[in-house]
Design a protein around this motif. Structure first.
Motif, PDB file in Angstrom:
ATOM      1  N   GLU A   5       0.816  -1.215   0.000  1.00  9.38           N
ATOM      2  CA  GLU A   5       0.000   0.000   0.000  1.00  9.38           C
ATOM      3  C   GLU A   5       0.850   1.266   0.000  1.00  9.38           C
ATOM      4  O   GLU A   5       0.327   2.361  -0.201  1.00  9.38           O
ATOM      5  CB  GLU A   5      -0.920   0.008   1.219  1.00  9.38           C
ATOM      6  CG  GLU A   5      -1.932  -1.125   1.219  1.00  9.38           C
ATOM      7  CD  GLU A   5      -2.725  -1.215   2.512  1.00  9.38           C
ATOM      8  OE1 GLU A   5      -3.894  -1.622   2.455  1.00  9.38           O
ATOM      9  OE2 GLU A   5      -2.166  -0.878   3.574  1.00  9.38           O
ATOM     10  N   VAL A   6       2.141   1.121   0.223  1.00 11.43           N
ATOM     11  CA  VAL A   6       3.052   2.261   0.206  1.00 11.43           C
ATOM     12  C   VAL A   6       3.421   2.555  -1.248  1.00 11.43           C
ATOM     13  O   VAL A   6       3.834   1.659  -1.995  1.00 11.43           O
ATOM     14  CB  VAL A   6       4.323   1.985   1.030  1.00 11.43           C
ATOM     15  CG1 VAL A   6       5.276   3.174   0.970  1.00 11.43           C
ATOM     16  CG2 VAL A   6       3.953   1.658   2.477  1.00 11.43           C
ATOM     17  N   TYR A 214      -0.306   6.206  -9.222  1.00  9.81           N
ATOM     18  CA  TYR A 214      -1.230   6.228  -8.092  1.00  9.81           C
ATOM     19  C   TYR A 214      -2.456   7.097  -8.404  1.00  9.81           C
ATOM     20  O   TYR A 214      -3.600   6.695  -8.125  1.00  9.81           O
ATOM     21  CB  TYR A 214      -0.527   6.755  -6.842  1.00  9.81           C
ATOM     22  CG  TYR A 214      -1.462   6.956  -5.673  1.00  9.81           C
ATOM     23  CD1 TYR A 214      -1.820   5.890  -4.857  1.00  9.81           C
ATOM     24  CD2 TYR A 214      -2.014   8.209  -5.409  1.00  9.81           C
ATOM     25  CE1 TYR A 214      -2.705   6.060  -3.800  1.00  9.81           C
ATOM     26  CE2 TYR A 214      -2.896   8.390  -4.354  1.00  9.81           C
ATOM     27  CZ  TYR A 214      -3.234   7.317  -3.552  1.00  9.81           C
ATOM     28  OH  TYR A 214      -4.114   7.499  -2.517  1.00  9.81           O
ATOM     29  N   LEU A 215      -2.235   8.273  -8.970  1.00  8.28           N
ATOM     30  CA  LEU A 215      -3.350   9.177  -9.254  1.00  8.28           C
ATOM     31  C   LEU A 215      -4.295   8.589 -10.288  1.00  8.28           C
ATOM     32  O   LEU A 215      -5.523   8.694 -10.157  1.00  8.28           O
ATOM     33  CB  LEU A 215      -2.808  10.527  -9.736  1.00  8.28           C
ATOM     34  CG  LEU A 215      -2.040  11.360  -8.704  1.00  8.28           C
ATOM     35  CD1 LEU A 215      -1.479  12.622  -9.348  1.00  8.28           C
ATOM     36  CD2 LEU A 215      -2.924  11.725  -7.519  1.00  8.28           C
ATOM     37  N   ILE A 216      -3.753   7.965 -11.319  1.00  5.77           N
ATOM     38  CA  ILE A 216      -4.605   7.369 -12.349  1.00  5.77           C
ATOM     39  C   ILE A 216      -5.413   6.209 -11.778  1.00  5.77           C
ATOM     40  O   ILE A 216      -6.616   6.074 -12.034  1.00  5.77           O
ATOM     41  CB  ILE A 216      -3.748   6.907 -13.542  1.00  5.77           C
ATOM     42  CG1 ILE A 216      -3.144   8.113 -14.265  1.00  5.77           C
ATOM     43  CG2 ILE A 216      -4.588   6.081 -14.515  1.00  5.77           C
ATOM     44  CD1 ILE A 216      -2.155   7.743 -15.354  1.00  5.77           C
ATOM     45  N   ASP A 217      -4.743   5.363 -10.980  1.00  5.64           N
ATOM     46  CA  ASP A 217      -5.401   4.158 -10.456  1.00  5.64           C
ATOM     47  C   ASP A 217      -6.398   4.451  -9.342  1.00  5.64           C
ATOM     48  O   ASP A 217      -7.387   3.726  -9.187  1.00  5.64           O
ATOM     49  CB  ASP A 217      -4.351   3.168  -9.942  1.00  5.64           C
ATOM     50  CG  ASP A 217      -3.491   2.589 -11.058  1.00  5.64           C
ATOM     51  OD1 ASP A 217      -3.891   2.722 -12.231  1.00  5.64           O
ATOM     52  OD2 ASP A 217      -2.419   2.036 -10.747  1.00  5.64           O
ATOM     53  N   ASN A 218      -6.155   5.496  -8.568  1.00  2.00           N
ATOM     54  CA  ASN A 218      -6.954   5.718  -7.361  1.00  2.00           C
ATOM     55  C   ASN A 218      -7.808   6.981  -7.378  1.00  2.00           C
ATOM     56  O   ASN A 218      -8.740   7.090  -6.580  1.00  2.00           O
ATOM     57  CB  ASN A 218      -6.031   5.771  -6.135  1.00  2.00           C
ATOM     58  CG  ASN A 218      -5.319   4.459  -5.884  1.00  2.00           C
ATOM     59  OD1 ASN A 218      -5.853   3.566  -5.258  1.00  2.00           O
ATOM     60  ND2 ASN A 218      -4.089   4.357  -6.378  1.00  2.00           N
ATOM     61  N   LYS A 219      -7.501   7.919  -8.248  1.00  2.00           N
ATOM     62  CA  LYS A 219      -8.226   9.198  -8.232  1.00  2.00           C
ATOM     63  C   LYS A 219      -9.036   9.460  -9.494  1.00  2.00           C
ATOM     64  O   LYS A 219      -9.611  10.532  -9.640  1.00  2.00           O
ATOM     65  CB  LYS A 219      -7.232  10.353  -7.994  1.00  2.00           C
ATOM     66  CG  LYS A 219      -6.461  10.239  -6.684  1.00  2.00           C
ATOM     67  CD  LYS A 219      -7.383  10.222  -5.478  1.00  2.00           C
ATOM     68  CE  LYS A 219      -6.606  10.098  -4.175  1.00  2.00           C
ATOM     69  NZ  LYS A 219      -7.489  10.087  -2.993  1.00  2.00           N
ATOM     70  N   ALA A 240       0.842  16.605  -4.159  1.00  2.00           N
ATOM     71  CA  ALA A 240       0.043  16.116  -5.285  1.00  2.00           C
ATOM     72  C   ALA A 240      -1.430  16.037  -4.905  1.00  2.00           C
ATOM     73  O   ALA A 240      -2.309  16.413  -5.698  1.00  2.00           O
ATOM     74  CB  ALA A 240       0.552  14.755  -5.737  1.00  2.00           C
ATOM     75  N   LEU A 241      -1.728  15.566  -3.703  1.00  2.00           N
ATOM     76  CA  LEU A 241      -3.120  15.466  -3.259  1.00  2.00           C
ATOM     77  C   LEU A 241      -3.742  16.856  -3.091  1.00  2.00           C
ATOM     78  O   LEU A 241      -4.913  17.062  -3.408  1.00  2.00           O
ATOM     79  CB  LEU A 241      -3.190  14.687  -1.945  1.00  2.00           C
ATOM     80  CG  LEU A 241      -2.780  13.209  -2.025  1.00  2.00           C
ATOM     81  CD1 LEU A 241      -2.735  12.579  -0.638  1.00  2.00           C
ATOM     82  CD2 LEU A 241      -3.720  12.428  -2.938  1.00  2.00           C
TER      83      LEU A 241
END
Length: 381
Positions: A5-6, A214-219, A240-241
């Motif tokens: 998850e990191v 991460y942004l593509i997969d989760n946001k 980034a967030l």
């Protein structure tokens, strides 16, 4: 928290896992990484991996009793210490433990500003005081209740100041099966006596591709949007967030127009444009200024023959290539100085219309009339 998850940091994960497998867990470790690099998330995953009763060669199981308690941050052998904003000499961090757990569970990449906002601390200064140090020593003196190790994660030991000397003996000779992890961002602000008693684990900033993925997969955002945010965040996941929340502006359009208008010295249009900038809102203005600094950096890389290191969308790359032809290193330094000073003053609530007009006039002097501020000098070979 599981290692999987990191975000990114695969080399560090392998190093930490191997230390457990080979039974080389140092009792006091300093996880040193820039803001938003995931150093706290790594410390939490590392502690969970050590306590996991069914761990594999690559990660914690996530299902055993220990992992389930870690997932809620309620394991009796997991302790935290962190800066807080109450000023009483007898105050310690325990009063904020509920808020702390909610913050960590919601976003393990949080920064001090987010912690301050959650506690509504406004302009109060963070502190790890004498009472908190005594509380740390008390919790470390307890026997492990369930796990083989009891773990203390101290976030931002930079705020220990001289009170940190109370922890030196424990850092040097803790009780058996005790793990103390200090998660820090600035080595220069930590007591040398603490640094000398810990094993240093250096954690680099996140790679842009890891943030993009991460942004593509989760946001649920486009690759173009994710790439722009990752570029602006400069390896900082929290940044980034933050950018993702405010991504309703066009930094490229604003910055490129600003440079074109000031290069051409179009006075009336500059005034109209300054009016537009003054209405963006403080955070959007700061983001645009940071974006400008990054674009000048890309210009410098092109001018230095490092084009292979420039990774920009085509429209931004075309602008950088054309703009860099009008610059030299002295102009780049002068532009960056003006952008950083503007960022500093925006943070301190300067009048944006006056500020951006003044900066625009400085840009005209630099770009149109080749007049550099005093002190902006380069000795060229």
């Amino acid at each position: 928290m599981l290692f999987q998850e990191v975000i990114g940091q695969n080399a560090i994960k392998e190093q930490l896992i191997q230390s457990v497998i080979e039974n080389r867990v140092s009792h006091a470790q300093l996880f040193l990484g820039p803001e938003g690099s995931g150093s706290f998330a790594l410390a939490l995953a590392y502690a969970q991996y050590i306590s996991c009763t069914e761990r594999t060669a690559t990660d914690s199981c996530g299902n055993c009793s220990s992992c389930r308690k870690y997932n809620k941050l309620i394991h009796p052998d997991l302790h935290f210490s962190y800066p807080f904003f109450r000023g009483g000499e007898k105050e310690d961090s325990m009063a904020d433990l509920g808020e702390w757990r909610e913050l960590v569970l919601g976003n393990p990449y949080f920064d001090l500003d987010e912690w301050r906002l959650r506690l509504d601390a406004q302009n109060k200064q963070p502190n790890i005081n004498k009472a908190e140090c005594l509380n740390i020593l008390h919790r470390l003196s307890l026997k492990a209740f369930e796990s083989e190790y009891k773990t203390m994660i101290i976030w931002l030991p930079e705020y220990l100041k001289n009170e940190g000397n109370r922890l030196l003996k424990t850092l040097e000779e803790p009780a058996s099966k005790t793990l103390i992890i200090l998660v820090a961002q600035n080595q220069d602000q930590i007591l040398n006596t603490i640094i000398s008693r810990t094993q240093l684990v250096k954690i680099p900033a996140l790679k842009n591709e890891d943030i993009v993925r991460y942004l593509i997969d989760n946001k649920d955002i486009s690759e173009t949007q994710a790439s722009r945010i990752a570029y602006l965040s400069d390896g900082n996941m929290q940044a980034a967030l933050n950018l993702l929340k405010e991504d309703d502006h066009d930094d490229f359009r604003n910055f490129s127009n600003w440079m074109r208008l000031t290069f051409a010295d179009k006075g009336a249009q500059i005034i109209d444009f300054v009016d537009q900038l003054s209405k963006l809102g403080r955070e959007n203005q700061k983001n645009m200024l940071r974006y400008g600094v990054q674009m000048i950096r890309e210009c410098i890389m092109l001018m230095s023959g490092a084009e292979s290191l420039v990774h920009l969308p085509s429209i931004e790359l075309d602008f950088v290539k054309n703009f860099s032809k009008q610059l030299d290193l002295a102009k780049c330094e002068a532009l960056v100085n003006e952008l950083e000073k503007a960022h500093y003053h925006i943070e301190r609530n300067a009048n944006p219309k006056i500020l951006f007009l003044d900066v625009s006039l400085q840009f005209v002097k630099i770009l149109k009339f080749n007049t550099l501020p005093a002190g902006t000098q380069y000795i060229l070979n």
